[in-house]
Write a protein that holds these residues in place. Structure first.
Motif, short mmCIF file in Angstrom:
data_model
loop_
_atom_site.label_atom_id
_atom_site.label_comp_id
_atom_site.label_asym_id
_atom_site.label_seq_id
_atom_site.Cartn_x
_atom_site.Cartn_y
_atom_site.Cartn_z
N LEU A 23 0.82 -1.21 0.00
CA LEU A 23 0.00 0.00 0.00
C LEU A 23 0.86 1.26 0.00
O LEU A 23 0.56 2.23 -0.71
N LYS A 24 1.93 1.26 0.78
CA LYS A 24 2.83 2.42 0.80
C LYS A 24 3.45 2.67 -0.56
O LYS A 24 3.55 3.81 -1.02
N VAL A 25 3.88 1.60 -1.23
CA VAL A 25 4.50 1.75 -2.54
C VAL A 25 3.47 2.18 -3.58
O VAL A 25 3.74 3.05 -4.43
N LEU A 26 2.27 1.61 -3.52
CA LEU A 26 1.22 1.98 -4.46
C LEU A 26 0.82 3.46 -4.33
O LEU A 26 0.44 4.08 -5.33
N ILE A 267 20.70 0.70 -9.31
CA ILE A 267 21.91 0.58 -8.50
C ILE A 267 22.43 1.97 -8.13
O ILE A 267 22.50 2.86 -8.97
N ILE A 268 22.83 2.12 -6.86
CA ILE A 268 23.51 3.33 -6.40
C ILE A 268 24.86 2.90 -5.81
O ILE A 268 24.92 2.03 -4.95
N ILE A 269 25.93 3.52 -6.31
CA ILE A 269 27.27 3.24 -5.81
C ILE A 269 27.55 4.18 -4.63
O ILE A 269 27.37 5.39 -4.73
N MET A 270 28.00 3.60 -3.54
CA MET A 270 28.37 4.36 -2.35
C MET A 270 29.69 3.76 -1.86
O MET A 270 29.70 2.82 -1.07
N ASP A 271 30.79 4.29 -2.37
CA ASP A 271 32.07 3.61 -2.16
C ASP A 271 33.20 4.62 -1.95
O ASP A 271 34.01 4.87 -2.84
N MET A 283 20.81 3.38 6.52
CA MET A 283 20.69 4.44 5.52
C MET A 283 19.83 4.05 4.31
O MET A 283 19.34 4.91 3.60
N VAL A 284 19.65 2.75 4.08
CA VAL A 284 18.85 2.36 2.91
C VAL A 284 17.38 2.12 3.27
O VAL A 284 16.56 1.94 2.37
N GLU A 285 17.06 2.12 4.55
CA GLU A 285 15.68 1.87 4.96
C GLU A 285 14.73 2.88 4.33
O GLU A 285 14.98 4.08 4.33
N GLY A 286 13.65 2.39 3.75
CA GLY A 286 12.66 3.25 3.12
C GLY A 286 12.97 3.62 1.69
O GLY A 286 12.25 4.42 1.07
N THR A 287 14.02 3.03 1.10
CA THR A 287 14.39 3.33 -0.28
C THR A 287 14.18 2.11 -1.17
O THR A 287 13.97 0.99 -0.68
N ASP A 288 14.28 2.32 -2.48
CA ASP A 288 13.94 1.26 -3.43
C ASP A 288 15.10 0.84 -4.33
O ASP A 288 14.89 0.08 -5.27
N SER A 289 16.30 1.32 -4.05
CA SER A 289 17.46 0.97 -4.86
C SER A 289 18.29 -0.11 -4.19
O SER A 289 18.08 -0.46 -3.03
N VAL A 290 19.25 -0.63 -4.94
CA VAL A 290 20.25 -1.55 -4.42
C VAL A 290 21.57 -0.78 -4.34
O VAL A 290 22.01 -0.18 -5.31
N ALA A 311 20.19 -3.46 0.70
CA ALA A 311 18.90 -2.97 0.21
C ALA A 311 17.84 -3.14 1.29
O ALA A 311 17.99 -3.95 2.22
N ASP A 312 16.79 -2.35 1.18
CA ASP A 312 15.63 -2.49 2.06
C ASP A 312 14.89 -3.76 1.65
O ASP A 312 14.30 -3.84 0.57
N ASN A 313 14.92 -4.76 2.52
CA ASN A 313 14.35 -6.06 2.19
C ASN A 313 12.83 -6.07 2.10
O ASN A 313 12.24 -6.92 1.42
N VAL A 314 12.17 -5.13 2.78
CA VAL A 314 10.71 -5.09 2.75
C VAL A 314 10.21 -4.35 1.50
O VAL A 314 9.17 -4.70 0.95
N ARG A 315 10.98 -3.38 1.04
CA ARG A 315 10.59 -2.63 -0.15
C ARG A 315 11.19 -3.30 -1.41
O ARG A 315 10.56 -4.13 -2.04
N LYS A 316 12.44 -3.00 -1.77
CA LYS A 316 12.99 -3.60 -2.98
C LYS A 316 13.03 -5.12 -2.89
O LYS A 316 12.86 -5.82 -3.88
N GLY A 317 13.23 -5.65 -1.69
CA GLY A 317 13.29 -7.09 -1.53
C GLY A 317 11.94 -7.78 -1.53
O GLY A 317 11.87 -9.01 -1.43
N ALA A 318 10.86 -7.01 -1.66
CA ALA A 318 9.52 -7.63 -1.63
C ALA A 318 8.51 -6.74 -2.34
O ALA A 318 8.25 -6.89 -3.53
N ALA A 319 7.92 -5.77 -1.62
CA ALA A 319 6.78 -5.02 -2.14
C ALA A 319 7.12 -4.20 -3.38
O ALA A 319 6.39 -4.22 -4.37
N THR A 320 8.21 -3.46 -3.33
CA THR A 320 8.56 -2.59 -4.47
C THR A 320 8.82 -3.41 -5.72
O THR A 320 8.37 -3.04 -6.82
N ASN A 321 9.53 -4.52 -5.59
CA ASN A 321 9.82 -5.33 -6.77
C ASN A 321 8.53 -5.82 -7.43
O ASN A 321 8.41 -5.79 -8.66
N ALA A 322 7.56 -6.22 -6.62
CA ALA A 322 6.28 -6.68 -7.18
C ALA A 322 5.55 -5.56 -7.90
O ALA A 322 5.02 -5.75 -9.00
#
Length: 345
Positions: A23-26, A267-271, A283-290, A311-322
């Motif tokens: 719902l948050k992503v939608l 993908i976002i590079i942070m190096d 720092m990645v919580e609530g975001t949709d990138s890797v 990555a945020d496992n609840v967003r990109k790892g689940a809801a966002t990917n769908a």
């Protein structure tokens, strides 16, 4: 967009952690919604959830009429997916399933849009969402595979307890608050500790490790890829981290590797580690990138590459990917949503 391309959406498992994140992503998606209904087990039926300032009442999944929906987003566990996804397909409803039941079925595409979106075109009514730890891994691996050809992958994961759902979060918070172990998920505490996922035999891999191995091979279309995994849960609420070691067939420079990733979607590079700039779960919580950092050579291997992926496992790892799968289909192949039964008879 045509009015006929507005979507009637059902969310199955709406009261769970991923269901609520759907719902948050939608809310921030371009998807035009004509109808949105929420479903869960009878235990959760009657719960109210707010979506775009409107109160929605969760209904009992046993009362659903899938003929009223174009798409059903599932995150209710593998048993619910096994029982209800075929019913949805029979009624012309496309299923995008976050559960594990359909992932390795040979007739069901397992899709990460940045990696193998074209596989979604071949669905027969069900598209599977990969495991959370697999998604961020393959987003990082695919550009390396395309440019340098991968010979071998070794990955160690450090997985947030939210990968086990709300019960995992509750376990961690309760243990921190009371100092008393909570006997769910594992007999071991997760607060100030680590747990392994379920392991069926003494010398075997855990269920999570097996998922990563099998799903990565399927998504990358490399059924014989040499890959091994070690997975642990850690006392972090959100954000999976992975230490990855890859051996490539072709030679590379680290500058080439970094540029390949910078040019790749999602993908976002942070190096900049000497200045403590690298991805962390917080720092990645609530975001949709890797996020990728700690890029370096493996001195023990020819053409060896090591890096860190978060990555945020609840967003990109689940809801966002769908939701991204659905967005891509709606953009480039809406007929595979609205008319898939005609196409695949």
């Amino acid at each position: 967009m045509k009015k006929s391309e507005t979507l009637r959406i059902a969310i199955v498992g709406a009261t769970g952690l991923v269901g609520r994140t759907f719902l948050k992503v939608l809310e921030n998606s371009f998807i035009p919604i004509a109808k949105l209904d929420l479903f869960a087990t009878s235990r959760s039926a009657g719960t109210s959830i707010v979506f775009k300032n409107k109160e929605l009442i969760v209904q009992d999944i046993k009362n659903i009429n899938f003929a009223n929906y174009d798409v059903a987003l599932f995150s209710a566990g593998k048993d619910a997916s096994k029982e209800f996804a075929p019913l949805a397909v029979m009624n012309g409803t496309l299923v995008i399933d976050n559960g594990s039941y359909w992932r390795m079925h040979p007739q069901v595409p397992l899709v990460v849009p940045e990696v193998n979106f074209e596989d979604a075109f071949n669905h027969k009514g069900i598209i599977a969402n990969p495991n959370c730890s697999t998604i961020q891994l393959v987003v990082a691996l695919q550009p390396i595979e395309n440019k340098f050809k991968i010979k071998k992958v070794e990955v160690s994961t450090y997985q947030a307890i939210s990968g086990a759902g709300q019960k995992g979060i509750n376990k961690l918070l309760r243990e921190i608050e009371t100092g008393v172990p909570v006997d769910t998920l594992s007999k071991h505490p997760i607060a100030f500790n680590i747990n392994f996922h379920t392991i069926q035999s003494k010398f075997g891999f855990s269920e999570e490790e097996i998922k990563i191995i099998n799903e990565t091979r399927k998504i990358l279309h490399r059924k014989n890829l040499k890959i091994s995994a070690t997975c642990v849960r850690i006392p972090v609420l959100v954000g999976h981290s992975e230490a990855v070691s890859v051996i490539t067939k072709n030679e590379f420079s680290l500058e080439e590797v970094e540029e390949v990733w910078r040019q790749s979607p999602g993908i976002i590079i942070m190096d900049d580690p000497q200045n403590e700039e690298y991805p962390t779960p917080k720092m990645v919580e609530g975001t949709d990138s890797v996020y990728i950092g700690r890029i370096r050579r493996n001195p023990a291997e020819k053409n060896g590459l090591m890096f860190w992926v978060v990555a945020d496992n609840v967003r990109k790892g689940a809801a966002t990917n769908a939701i991204q799968i659905l967005e891509h289909l709606l953009k480039v192949a809406p007929e595979r949503i609205f008319s898939f039964q005609k196409m695949f008879k």
